[in-house]
Design a protein around this motif. Structure first.
Motif, PDB file in Angstrom:
ATOM      1  N   TYR A 160      38.488  34.266  54.648  1.00 36.63           N
ATOM      2  CA  TYR A 160      37.848  33.655  53.413  1.00 36.63           C
ATOM      3  C   TYR A 160      38.367  34.481  52.150  1.00 36.63           C
ATOM      4  CZ  TYR A 160      33.940  33.232  49.957  1.00 36.63           C
ATOM      5  OH  TYR A 160      33.279  32.943  48.772  1.00 36.63           O
ATOM      6  N   ALA A 161      38.525  35.801  52.503  1.00 36.70           N
ATOM      7  CA  ALA A 161      38.782  36.865  51.317  1.00 36.70           C
ATOM      8  C   ALA A 161      40.078  36.535  50.762  1.00 36.70           C
ATOM      9  CB  ALA A 161      38.502  38.356  51.562  1.00 36.70           C
ATOM     10  N   VAL A 162      41.230  36.537  51.969  1.00 35.35           N
ATOM     11  CA  VAL A 162      42.629  36.363  51.475  1.00 35.35           C
ATOM     12  C   VAL A 162      42.880  34.994  50.851  1.00 35.35           C
ATOM     13  CG1 VAL A 162      44.865  36.472  52.336  1.00 35.35           C
ATOM     14  CG2 VAL A 162      43.143  38.069  53.220  1.00 35.35           C
ATOM     15  N   VAL A 163      42.458  33.713  51.642  1.00 30.67           N
ATOM     16  CA  VAL A 163      42.862  32.645  51.151  1.00 30.67           C
ATOM     17  C   VAL A 163      42.171  31.812  50.080  1.00 30.67           C
ATOM     18  CG1 VAL A 163      43.514  30.052  52.190  1.00 30.67           C
ATOM     19  CG2 VAL A 163      43.883  32.150  53.642  1.00 30.67           C
ATOM     20  N   LEU A 164      40.602  31.813  50.332  1.00 31.03           N
ATOM     21  CA  LEU A 164      39.935  31.047  49.506  1.00 31.03           C
ATOM     22  C   LEU A 164      39.470  31.763  48.326  1.00 31.03           C
ATOM     23  CD1 LEU A 164      37.326  29.487  52.143  1.00 31.03           C
ATOM     24  CD2 LEU A 164      39.397  28.658  51.159  1.00 31.03           C
ATOM     25  N   CYS A 165      39.510  33.251  48.463  1.00 26.96           N
ATOM     26  CA  CYS A 165      38.986  33.945  47.016  1.00 26.96           C
ATOM     27  C   CYS A 165      40.199  34.413  46.276  1.00 26.96           C
ATOM     28  CB  CYS A 165      38.227  35.092  47.574  1.00 26.96           C
ATOM     29  SG  CYS A 165      36.612  34.492  48.085  1.00 26.96           S
ATOM     30  N   ASN A 166      41.517  34.890  46.941  1.00 26.18           N
ATOM     31  CA  ASN A 166      42.380  35.573  46.242  1.00 26.18           C
ATOM     32  C   ASN A 166      43.770  34.732  46.084  1.00 26.18           C
ATOM     33  OD1 ASN A 166      41.103  38.259  45.390  1.00 26.18           O
ATOM     34  ND2 ASN A 166      40.606  37.886  47.571  1.00 26.18           N
ATOM     35  N   TYR A 167      44.233  34.387  47.206  1.00 24.86           N
ATOM     36  CA  TYR A 167      45.822  33.988  47.086  1.00 24.86           C
ATOM     37  C   TYR A 167      45.911  32.681  46.938  1.00 24.86           C
ATOM     38  CZ  TYR A 167      47.634  38.466  47.570  1.00 24.86           C
ATOM     39  OH  TYR A 167      48.137  40.091  47.026  1.00 24.86           O
ATOM     40  N   GLY A 168      44.753  31.862  47.613  1.00 31.84           N
ATOM     41  CA  GLY A 168      44.733  30.274  47.336  1.00 31.84           C
ATOM     42  C   GLY A 168      44.484  29.792  45.878  1.00 31.84           C
ATOM     43  N   PRO A 169      43.612  30.417  45.201  1.00 28.15           N
ATOM     44  CA  PRO A 169      43.607  29.878  43.923  1.00 28.15           C
ATOM     45  C   PRO A 169      44.920  30.447  42.902  1.00 28.15           C
ATOM     46  CG  PRO A 169      41.535  31.007  44.385  1.00 28.15           C
ATOM     47  CD  PRO A 169      42.491  31.312  45.499  1.00 28.15           C
ATOM     48  N   ALA A 170      45.485  31.594  43.483  1.00 22.62           N
ATOM     49  CA  ALA A 170      46.824  31.986  42.750  1.00 22.62           C
ATOM     50  C   ALA A 170      47.775  31.094  42.784  1.00 22.62           C
ATOM     51  CB  ALA A 170      47.102  33.487  43.338  1.00 22.62           C
ATOM     52  N   LEU A 171      47.718  29.934  43.817  1.00 18.21           N
ATOM     53  CA  LEU A 171      49.019  29.090  43.861  1.00 18.21           C
ATOM     54  C   LEU A 171      48.781  28.208  42.543  1.00 18.21           C
ATOM     55  CD1 LEU A 171      48.377  28.112  47.555  1.00 18.21           C
ATOM     56  CD2 LEU A 171      50.390  29.220  46.684  1.00 18.21           C
ATOM     57  N   LEU A 172      47.715  28.182  41.962  1.00 14.95           N
ATOM     58  CA  LEU A 172      47.735  27.222  40.698  1.00 14.95           C
ATOM     59  C   LEU A 172      47.985  27.843  39.445  1.00 14.95           C
ATOM     60  CD1 LEU A 172      44.435  25.510  41.755  1.00 14.95           C
ATOM     61  CD2 LEU A 172      46.533  24.785  42.298  1.00 14.95           C
ATOM     62  N   THR A 173      48.287  29.257  39.539  1.00 18.54           N
ATOM     63  CA  THR A 173      48.717  30.114  38.450  1.00 18.54           C
ATOM     64  C   THR A 173      50.092  29.534  38.006  1.00 18.54           C
ATOM     65  OG1 THR A 173      47.305  31.691  39.354  1.00 18.54           O
ATOM     66  CG2 THR A 173      48.827  32.462  37.405  1.00 18.54           C
ATOM     67  N   GLY A 174      51.091  29.416  38.664  1.00 11.82           N
ATOM     68  CA  GLY A 174      52.462  28.857  38.270  1.00 11.82           C
ATOM     69  C   GLY A 174      53.308  30.342  38.204  1.00 11.82           C
ATOM     70  N   GLY A 175      54.667  30.068  37.975  1.00  9.96           N
ATOM     71  CA  GLY A 175      55.532  31.093  37.924  1.00  9.96           C
ATOM     72  C   GLY A 175      55.663  32.011  39.081  1.00  9.96           C
ATOM     73  N   ILE A 202      37.518  41.642  36.523  1.00  7.28           N
ATOM     74  CA  ILE A 202      37.702  41.012  37.669  1.00  7.28           C
ATOM     75  C   ILE A 202      37.262  39.601  37.755  1.00  7.28           C
ATOM     76  CG2 ILE A 202      38.318  40.911  40.305  1.00  7.28           C
ATOM     77  CD1 ILE A 202      37.770  43.988  40.139  1.00  7.28           C
ATOM     78  N   PRO A 203      38.180  38.484  37.613  1.00 10.94           N
ATOM     79  CA  PRO A 203      37.708  37.067  37.810  1.00 10.94           C
ATOM     80  C   PRO A 203      36.946  36.856  39.300  1.00 10.94           C
ATOM     81  CG  PRO A 203      39.812  36.830  38.109  1.00 10.94           C
ATOM     82  CD  PRO A 203      39.346  38.565  37.636  1.00 10.94           C
ATOM     83  N   GLY A 204      35.961  36.115  39.539  1.00  5.58           N
ATOM     84  CA  GLY A 204      35.364  35.696  40.716  1.00  5.58           C
ATOM     85  C   GLY A 204      33.878  36.095  40.560  1.00  5.58           C
ATOM     86  N   SER A 205      32.952  35.438  41.709  1.00 12.49           N
ATOM     87  CA  SER A 205      31.783  35.921  41.689  1.00 12.49           C
ATOM     88  C   SER A 205      31.242  37.178  42.556  1.00 12.49           C
ATOM     89  CB  SER A 205      30.992  34.498  42.708  1.00 12.49           C
ATOM     90  OG  SER A 205      31.675  34.600  43.908  1.00 12.49           O
ATOM     91  N   PRO A 206      30.362  37.529  42.102  1.00 12.34           N
ATOM     92  CA  PRO A 206      29.831  38.813  42.894  1.00 12.34           C
ATOM     93  C   PRO A 206      30.217  38.780  44.537  1.00 12.34           C
ATOM     94  CG  PRO A 206      28.373  38.595  41.268  1.00 12.34           C
ATOM     95  CD  PRO A 206      29.255  37.367  41.616  1.00 12.34           C
ATOM     96  N   ALA A 207      29.738  37.518  45.117  1.00 13.77           N
ATOM     97  CA  ALA A 207      30.075  37.452  46.612  1.00 13.77           C
ATOM     98  C   ALA A 207      31.522  37.681  46.830  1.00 13.77           C
ATOM     99  CB  ALA A 207      29.426  36.254  47.083  1.00 13.77           C
ATOM    100  N   ALA A 208      32.391  36.994  46.188  1.00 10.73           N
ATOM    101  CA  ALA A 208      33.964  37.169  46.470  1.00 10.73           C
ATOM    102  C   ALA A 208      34.374  38.471  46.246  1.00 10.73           C
ATOM    103  CB  ALA A 208      34.588  36.059  45.388  1.00 10.73           C
ATOM    104  N   LEU A 209      33.821  39.244  45.270  1.00 10.73           N
ATOM    105  CA  LEU A 209      34.444  40.283  45.024  1.00 10.73           C
ATOM    106  C   LEU A 209      33.959  41.327  46.392  1.00 10.73           C
ATOM    107  CD1 LEU A 209      33.633  40.755  41.224  1.00 10.73           C
ATOM    108  CD2 LEU A 209      35.691  40.353  42.486  1.00 10.73           C
ATOM    109  N   ALA A 210      32.586  41.437  46.616  1.00 12.97           N
ATOM    110  CA  ALA A 210      32.072  42.150  47.851  1.00 12.97           C
ATOM    111  C   ALA A 210      32.951  41.636  49.129  1.00 12.97           C
ATOM    112  CB  ALA A 210      30.617  41.825  47.868  1.00 12.97           C
ATOM    113  N   THR A 211      33.110  40.628  49.222  1.00 11.49           N
ATOM    114  CA  THR A 211      33.858  39.976  50.428  1.00 11.49           C
ATOM    115  C   THR A 211      35.115  40.884  50.496  1.00 11.49           C
ATOM    116  OG1 THR A 211      32.671  37.970  50.658  1.00 11.49           O
ATOM    117  CG2 THR A 211      34.582  38.212  51.954  1.00 11.49           C
ATOM    118  N   THR A 212      35.994  40.798  49.639  1.00 11.70           N
ATOM    119  CA  THR A 212      37.334  41.023  49.174  1.00 11.70           C
ATOM    120  C   THR A 212      37.367  42.659  49.499  1.00 11.70           C
ATOM    121  OG1 THR A 212      37.902  39.663  47.541  1.00 11.70           O
ATOM    122  CG2 THR A 212      39.018  41.759  47.565  1.00 11.70           C
ATOM    123  N   PHE A 213      36.439  43.378  48.987  1.00  8.51           N
ATOM    124  CA  PHE A 213      36.102  44.876  49.190  1.00  8.51           C
ATOM    125  C   PHE A 213      35.868  45.117  50.691  1.00  8.51           C
ATOM    126  CE2 PHE A 213      33.403  48.713  49.620  1.00  8.51           C
ATOM    127  CZ  PHE A 213      34.284  49.579  48.938  1.00  8.51           C
TER     128      PHE A 213
END
Length: 318
Positions: free
Chosen positions: A40-55, A206-217
Motif C-alpha cells: 500500500y505504501a510503495v505502490v498505491l501511496c507513492n510510486y503508483g501515482p508517480a507513474l502519472l507525473t511524466g519525464g 508533502i502531498p497525500g493524506s495523513p493516513a498515507a503519510l503515517a503508513t509510509t513512515f
C-alpha cells in the motif's frame, strides 16, 4: 525438591511448545499483513501515482515498481515453499548400518536392528546409531527431534515461528532464498522510501493524506528493521552452508575443524542448492540433482575423504 523443579521445568517447556504450535496461521497472516502495508505504501501511496507525473520521475517509478513486484513474487514463492514443504521425516521402520570410514549406508537385518537398538539405548562402546525415545525409532545422521512439531526432522536446522514449520533437509534451500529475497525487498523499500522519510521531518509540504503519510513512515521503519535483522541472520546461514553444518550442530559444538561433513565450500554449497545453476535462485531442484545428490533427500550424507573414523566416531554420534 529437585524432582519437583525438574517436573515444573518440563511442564513449562511443554506449554511453551504448545503455544508455538498454536500460532499457526496467525504468523502467516502477520507476514501477509506486513506485505500488504508495504504494498500500500510503495505502490498505491507513492510510486503508483508517480507513474502519472511524466519525464524522469515516471521512468524511475516504473523501474522501482518493476523490481519491487519481481522481488515480492520471489519472496512469496520462497516463503510459501518453506511453509508447505515437509522438512523431512524419518521413513517408517527406517534403519541404518553406517560405515563412518567410507561414508556408506546399508539397511540392517532385523536381528542386527534389535542389537543396534540396545546399543543406542545403553551401550556406548559402539554407538553407531542414535535412538529417539520420544518417537521410539532410530534416527538417521544429522536428524533431531523437534519438540514443537513433535517428531524427528531430517537435518533439522531450527523451528521457525515465521514460517510455522521446521527448517530441515527438504526446505532449507527455500528458507535461505526466503531470507535472500526478503533482504533485497526490504532494502529496496527502505531506499525507495528514504526521501519520503527525510521529507517527513522537514518543513517541505508533502502531498497525500495523513493516513498515507503515517503508513509510509511505518513502512520505512518496519522494512529498515527487517533489512538489518535479516542481513545478520543471512550472514550466519551463509557461514553455516559454507561449513556444511546446521544451527543445531553449531550450538552442539560438533563442527570442529575436522567436521566430517565439510567437503569444501563448492561441494558444501551443492549439498543445499544443487549443481544446476538454473535452479539456484528458485525454490526448486532439477531432477538430475535430486537423483545425483543423496543429501538433498535428507538421509545419506557424504563425509570427508580424509576423515579419521576412529577419531571422529564419538563426535558424530554424540
Amino acid at each position: 525438591m529437585y524432582r519437583s523443579a525438574g517436573v515444573a521445568m518440563a511442564w513449562n517447556v511443554f506449554r511453551f511448545c504448545t503455544a508455538l504450535r498454536g500460532l499457526g496461521s496467525i504468523m502467516i497472516l502477520l507476514v501477509l499483513a506486513i506485505v500488504g502495508v508495504t504494498y500500500y505504501a510503495v505502490v498505491l501511496c507513492n510510486y503508483g501515482p508517480a507513474l502519472l507525473t511524466g519525464g524522469g520521475t515516471t521512468l524511475a517509478a516504473f523501474a522501482v515498481l518493476l523490481l519491487f513486484h519481481f522481488l515480492l513474487a520471489m519472496l512469496l514463492w520462497s516463503y510459501f515453499s518453506v511453509v508447505f514443504t515437509d522438512p523431512g521425516s524419518v521413513p517408517p521402520n527406517w534403519n541404518l548400518d553406517f560405515d563412518v570410514e567410507r561414508g556408506e549406508t546399508a539397511p540392517l537385518a532385523t536381528s542386527e536392528l534389535n542389537s543396534q537398538q540396545s546399543v543406542a539405548l545403553g551401550n556406548t562402546a559402539n554407538p553407531r546409531v542414535r535412538y529417539c525415545r520420544k518417537c521410539n525409532q532410530l534416527k538417521p545422521p544429522r536428524c533431531h527431534h523437534c519438540s514443537v512439531c513433535g517428531r524427528c526432522v531430517l537435518k533439522m536446522d531450527h523451528h521457525c515461528v515465521w514460517v510455522v514449520n521446521c527448517v530441515g533437509a527438504l526446505n532449507y534451500k527455500y528458507f535461505l532464498l526466503f531470507l535472500f529475497y526478503t533482504f533485497l525487498e526490504t532494502t529496496l523499500v527502505t531506499l525507495s522510501l528514504l526521501p519520503h522519510f527525510i521529507a517527513f521531518f522537514s518543513d517541505v509540504e508533502i502531498p497525500g493524506s495523513p493516513a498515507a503519510l503515517a503508513t509510509t513512515f511505518l513502512t520505512f521503519v518496519l522494512n529498515l528493521a527487517f533489512s538489518l535483522s535479516v542481513f545478520g541472520f543471512m550472514i550466519m546461514h551463509i557461514s553455516l552452508v559454507s561449513a556444511n553444518t546446521t544451527t543445531i550442530e553449531s550450538y552442539e559444538k560438533k563442527t570442529t575443524p575436522h567436521w566430517i561433513y565439510d567437503l569444501g565450500r563448492k561441494r558444501n554449497f551443492a549439498q543445499v542448492f544443487g549443481n544446476d545453476r538454473k535452479y539456484w535462485f528458485i525454490p526448486a531442484y532439477s531432477e538430475e540433482d535430486l537423483r545425483r545428490i543423496p543429501a538433498l533427500q535428507g538421509l545419506d550424507y557424504p563425509v570427508r575423504p580424509d576423515f579419521d573414523g576412529m577419531a571422529s566416531n564419538e563426535m558424530f554420534i554424540r
